[in-house]
Every structure is written in structure tokens, then in C-alpha cells.
Write a protein that holds these residues in place. Structure first.
Motif, short mmCIF file in Angstrom:
data_model
loop_
_atom_site.label_atom_id
_atom_site.label_comp_id
_atom_site.label_asym_id
_atom_site.label_seq_id
_atom_site.Cartn_x
_atom_site.Cartn_y
_atom_site.Cartn_z
N THR A 23 2.99 -19.97 2.16
CA THR A 23 4.05 -20.81 1.62
C THR A 23 4.47 -21.88 2.63
O THR A 23 4.26 -21.71 3.83
N GLU A 24 5.06 -22.95 2.14
CA GLU A 24 5.55 -24.00 3.03
C GLU A 24 6.59 -23.44 4.00
O GLU A 24 6.61 -23.79 5.18
N GLU A 25 7.43 -22.54 3.50
CA GLU A 25 8.50 -21.98 4.34
C GLU A 25 7.93 -21.17 5.51
O GLU A 25 8.59 -21.05 6.55
N ALA A 26 6.74 -20.63 5.33
CA ALA A 26 6.16 -19.77 6.37
C ALA A 26 5.19 -20.51 7.29
O ALA A 26 4.57 -19.91 8.16
N GLU A 27 5.07 -21.84 7.12
CA GLU A 27 4.09 -22.60 7.91
C GLU A 27 4.26 -22.39 9.41
O GLU A 27 3.30 -22.08 10.12
N ASP A 28 5.48 -22.59 9.91
CA ASP A 28 5.70 -22.49 11.35
C ASP A 28 5.52 -21.06 11.84
O ASP A 28 4.98 -20.82 12.92
N LEU A 29 5.96 -20.11 11.02
CA LEU A 29 5.84 -18.71 11.41
C LEU A 29 4.37 -18.29 11.49
O LEU A 29 3.95 -17.65 12.46
N VAL A 30 3.58 -18.66 10.50
CA VAL A 30 2.16 -18.32 10.51
C VAL A 30 1.43 -19.05 11.65
O VAL A 30 0.60 -18.47 12.34
N SER A 31 1.77 -20.32 11.86
CA SER A 31 1.15 -21.08 12.95
C SER A 31 1.46 -20.44 14.29
O SER A 31 0.60 -20.34 15.17
N GLY A 32 2.71 -20.01 14.47
CA GLY A 32 3.10 -19.34 15.71
C GLY A 32 2.38 -18.02 15.89
O GLY A 32 1.98 -17.66 17.01
N MET A 33 2.21 -17.28 14.81
CA MET A 33 1.47 -16.02 14.87
C MET A 33 0.04 -16.26 15.32
O MET A 33 -0.50 -15.54 16.17
N LEU A 34 -0.59 -17.29 14.75
CA LEU A 34 -1.98 -17.60 15.14
C LEU A 34 -2.06 -17.98 16.61
O LEU A 34 -2.99 -17.57 17.32
N ALA A 35 -1.09 -18.77 17.08
CA ALA A 35 -1.06 -19.14 18.50
C ALA A 35 -0.93 -17.90 19.37
O ALA A 35 -1.57 -17.78 20.42
N GLY A 36 -0.09 -16.96 18.93
CA GLY A 36 0.09 -15.72 19.68
C GLY A 36 -1.17 -14.88 19.76
O GLY A 36 -1.39 -14.15 20.72
N LEU A 37 -2.03 -15.00 18.74
CA LEU A 37 -3.31 -14.28 18.74
C LEU A 37 -4.40 -15.04 19.47
O LEU A 37 -5.52 -14.55 19.60
N GLY A 38 -4.08 -16.26 19.92
CA GLY A 38 -5.04 -17.05 20.67
C GLY A 38 -5.81 -18.05 19.84
O GLY A 38 -6.74 -18.69 20.34
N TYR A 39 -5.42 -18.23 18.57
CA TYR A 39 -6.08 -19.21 17.70
C TYR A 39 -5.26 -20.50 17.71
O TYR A 39 -4.21 -20.59 17.05
N GLU A 40 -5.69 -21.49 18.45
CA GLU A 40 -4.93 -22.72 18.63
C GLU A 40 -5.44 -23.83 17.73
O GLU A 40 -6.50 -23.74 17.13
N GLY A 41 -4.69 -24.92 17.65
CA GLY A 41 -5.13 -26.11 16.94
C GLY A 41 -5.21 -25.93 15.44
O GLY A 41 -6.25 -26.21 14.84
N VAL A 42 -4.14 -25.42 14.81
CA VAL A 42 -4.18 -25.18 13.38
C VAL A 42 -4.09 -26.50 12.60
O VAL A 42 -3.57 -27.51 13.09
N GLU A 43 -4.58 -26.46 11.39
CA GLU A 43 -4.53 -27.59 10.46
C GLU A 43 -3.73 -27.16 9.25
O GLU A 43 -4.01 -26.11 8.65
N ILE A 44 -2.70 -27.91 8.86
CA ILE A 44 -1.81 -27.54 7.77
C ILE A 44 -1.93 -28.55 6.63
O ILE A 44 -1.84 -29.75 6.86
N GLU A 45 -2.11 -28.04 5.42
CA GLU A 45 -2.16 -28.88 4.23
C GLU A 45 -1.09 -28.40 3.26
O GLU A 45 -1.06 -27.21 2.91
N ASP A 46 -0.22 -29.30 2.83
CA ASP A 46 0.76 -28.96 1.79
C ASP A 46 1.14 -30.23 1.05
O ASP A 46 0.67 -31.32 1.37
N LYS A 47 2.00 -30.09 0.06
CA LYS A 47 2.43 -31.24 -0.73
C LYS A 47 3.91 -31.56 -0.48
O LYS A 47 4.55 -32.23 -1.27
N LYS A 48 4.43 -31.03 0.64
CA LYS A 48 5.84 -31.23 0.96
C LYS A 48 6.10 -32.69 1.28
O LYS A 48 5.43 -33.26 2.16
N PRO A 49 7.07 -33.33 0.61
CA PRO A 49 7.37 -34.74 0.91
C PRO A 49 7.86 -34.88 2.35
O PRO A 49 8.62 -34.06 2.84
N VAL A 50 7.41 -35.91 3.03
CA VAL A 50 7.81 -36.17 4.42
C VAL A 50 8.42 -37.56 4.51
O VAL A 50 7.82 -38.54 4.11
N THR A 51 9.65 -37.62 5.03
CA THR A 51 10.29 -38.91 5.23
C THR A 51 10.09 -39.36 6.66
O THR A 51 9.73 -38.57 7.54
#
Length: 329
Positions: free
Chosen positions: A11-39
Motif C-alpha cells: 500500500t502507499e501508506e506502507a511505502e516508507d515502512l517496507v522500504s526501511g525494512m528492505l534497507a534493514g535486510l541489506g537490500y538497498e536502492g528500492v524503486e517505488i511505483e504508485d499513483k499518488k499525486p505529488v505536488t
């Protein structure tokens, strides 16, 4: 070369949490795709333009990470799936499914540069090295040249900005700083530019070493002032010994709450009495996890600041006199 590409559907809400989890496991440089509007305001200066007429937001996020060809895909999926299942206990992660594909090597180190533009954090101007000739606003008191490469940390994220503000508030000139999870070295470099005498950084990702070397050179900082090692200070005796004991005025750690809870019991052994422990990367709803870990470690809560759903919590190690006074009460 062909790389393993793993994609998590969350989910969009979990993007940062999942990315942080991956970093903690040693998987760096994540790529995120969503449709969240960005200003433009929300981007923190990271994006020069806003995409017009976006698709309807379905609140689904696809988070991809890559491993080298020789890495066992089944083991990678087991490790990440297990961490995702643990996260379900406290976060809505949606499907949490993982798919694997194989992709050809691309110029990842340089492709992302189109999205990283100069921006400010209060009176600090954070500038990528390839924009070094760009004009700096007149009210800026510190210019920081950062090129994270494949290491974590540009300074654009709320958690890093909170940590920068706390570091500048509590660090005294001549102080020594331990930076746990140092990434690109941005916090350590801010510390040195703010008057710290020495920084010791730890990280699990080998990409941090060349990134820090380059960033120190770009900022005119002597390499000897920023010592760094690879390893986990929570359980690696060699890292603990290399860092040294009760010798730091400030320890900072910008990592997700779950990892902070794991390293916090070790932190007091490296802080001077009266020293400050700055934590960030904490989702607001996970503050209690870090607070309880700090309490059990004998640290006192000093301050909590929040920005955009993220928290920074500051703790202090009691001095000998404070401990005696508390025991006498």
C-alpha cells in the motif's frame, strides 16, 4: 549482466515502512511505483515538474529491489516474506506479495539524478554535486554537497530533516558523534560542518563506503575526521570495539523503529554520561516501541518532534550525579 528483480505489492501508506525494512535486510536502492499525486511542495524540491492528469489513485504501491545473479532467489523471497508477515501485526501492508523477474543491467547510479535537485532544510542548502555551480539563496548559512550514489540518504526525507535539526540543536562544538546506519554520511557531514571533532559511522551496506568518501571530498572534509566500518553495532563485537565505549557526546540513528528497538540496548555503552541519543525514522504510531526500548536501556526521554507522519525522539544518558540523586529519592 542480468539481475534478479523482486517486486512487492503493498500500500502507499506502507511505502516508507517496507522500504526501511528492505534497507534493514541489506537490500538497498528500492524503486517505488504508485499513483499518488505529488505536488511541488510535497516533493521537497526533489522533482522539478508535476505530472499532469495523473491516473486515479488506487493506493497500491509496487516496491522493487534488485539482487545479483548468483543470489538465491528462494532465500531472498523467504527472508522478505518473513519480514512482511511480522509487519502485518502493526501495519496495513495490503497484499504483501512478492514476484520475481530478471532484468538487464541499467545505469541505475546515474538515471535517478534527473529527480534530485537542490533544496533547503531550514538554513542548510543541500546540493547534488552535479549542480555545484547553481546559485545559493542569500539566507543560507551552510551548503551541503551530497551525491548518495547507491547509498541511502539525500536529506529530502522528513526523517532525515528531523535528525538534522536535532543534531544541530544538541551537538556542541568539539563533540564526538556516532552515526549508526550512516548511509551516504549526510548526518555525519552535517555534524562535522557544525563543529564536531570526529564522527564514527556504521552501516551494513558496502555502498556507503565509496559514497561517504566522495561526499567528504565534495565538502572539503578531511577523510580522517569521519571513520567508518561495515557491521551491526547491536551484536558485532568487532564493530563495538572499533567504535569505543563511553566516548560519544551524541549518537544518532535514522532507522525504522523496529531496528532502533534492536540497537538501543547497545547505545548507552558508547555514550558519555550526559550524552544524547537522537533517533529518527519512526512512524508516529511506533513511538512507544522506541520509547520502551530506551527506557529499558536506562535512557531518559528529552524531546519528541514530528513531521509528515514521522517522529524524531531524543534521549539522554543520565550522568553519575543524576543516577545518585535518583537512587537517593
Amino acid at each position: 549482466m542480468r539481475w534478479n528483480r523482486f517486486t512487492i505489492r503493498t500500500t502507499e501508506e506502507a511505502e516508507d515502512l517496507v522500504s526501511g525494512m528492505l534497507a534493514g535486510l541489506g537490500y538497498e536502492g528500492v524503486e517505488i511505483e504508485d499513483k499518488k499525486p505529488v505536488t511541488a511542495e510535497e516533493s521537497g524540491g526533489l522533482f522539478g515538474d508535476v505530472v499532469p492528469d495523473p491516473e486515479p489513485d488506487d493506493h497500491v504501491a509496487l516496491i522493487s529491489f534488485y539482487t545479483e545473479p548468483e543470489t538465491d532467489p528462494a532465500e531472498t523471497i523467504r527472508n522478505v516474506s518473513g519480514a512482511l508477515e511480522e509487519m502485518r501485526a502493526y501495519a496495513e501492508i495490503g497484499e504483501g506479495t512478492i514476484t520475481r523477474s530478471v532484468t538487464k543491467e541499467e545505469d541505475w547510479i546515474n538515471n535517478w539524478k534527473q529527480y534530485f535537485r537542490s533544496f533547503r532544510v531550514d538554513d542548510i542548502w543541500i546540493q547534488p554535486t552535479w549542480e555545484a555551480d547553481e546559485a545559493v539563496p542569500e539566507d543560507i548559512t551552510m551548503v551541503l554537497h551530497i551525491d548518495p550514489g547507491t547509498a541511502f540518504g539525500t536529506g529530502a526525507h522528513e526523517s532525515t530533516q528531523l535528525a538534522i535539526r536535532a543534531l544541530r540543536k544538541y551537538l556542541k562544538k568539539g563533540g564526538r558523534v556516532l552515526d549508526v546506519g550512516t548511509g551516504s554520511g549526510i548526518l555525519g557531514i552535517v555534524a562535522l560542518k557544525s563543529g564536531a571533532a570526529h564522527v564514527f559511522g556504521t552501516d551494513l551496506d558496502e555502498n556507503t563506503l565509496p559514497a561517504i568518501t566522495d561526499n567528504l571530498a565534495a565538502n572539503g572534509i578531511n577523510d580522517r575526521d569521519f571513520e567508518r566500518v561495515l557491521g551491526n553495532i547491536a551484536d558485532d563485537r568487532a564493530v563495538q570495539d572499533a567504535a569505543g565505549y563511553e566516548c560519544y557526546d551524541v549518537v544518532c540513528a535514522n532507522i525504522i523503529a523496529e531496528i532502533l528497538a534492536g540497537i538501543t540496548p547497545e547505545i548507552p555503552r558508547h555514550l558519555k554520561p550526559g550524552g544524547v541519543y537522537i533517533t529518527s525514522g519512526i512512524l508516529n504510531e511506533r513511538e512507544e516501541l522506541v520509547r520502551e526500548a530506551a527506557r529499558k536501556a536506562g535512557l531518559r526521554e528529552t524531546e519528541v518532534t514530528r513531521q509528515g507522519g514521522w517522529s524524531s525522539m531524543v534521549f539522554t544518558k543520565p550522568s553519575g550525579q543524576e543516577k545518585a540523586e535518583e537512587a537517593a529519592r
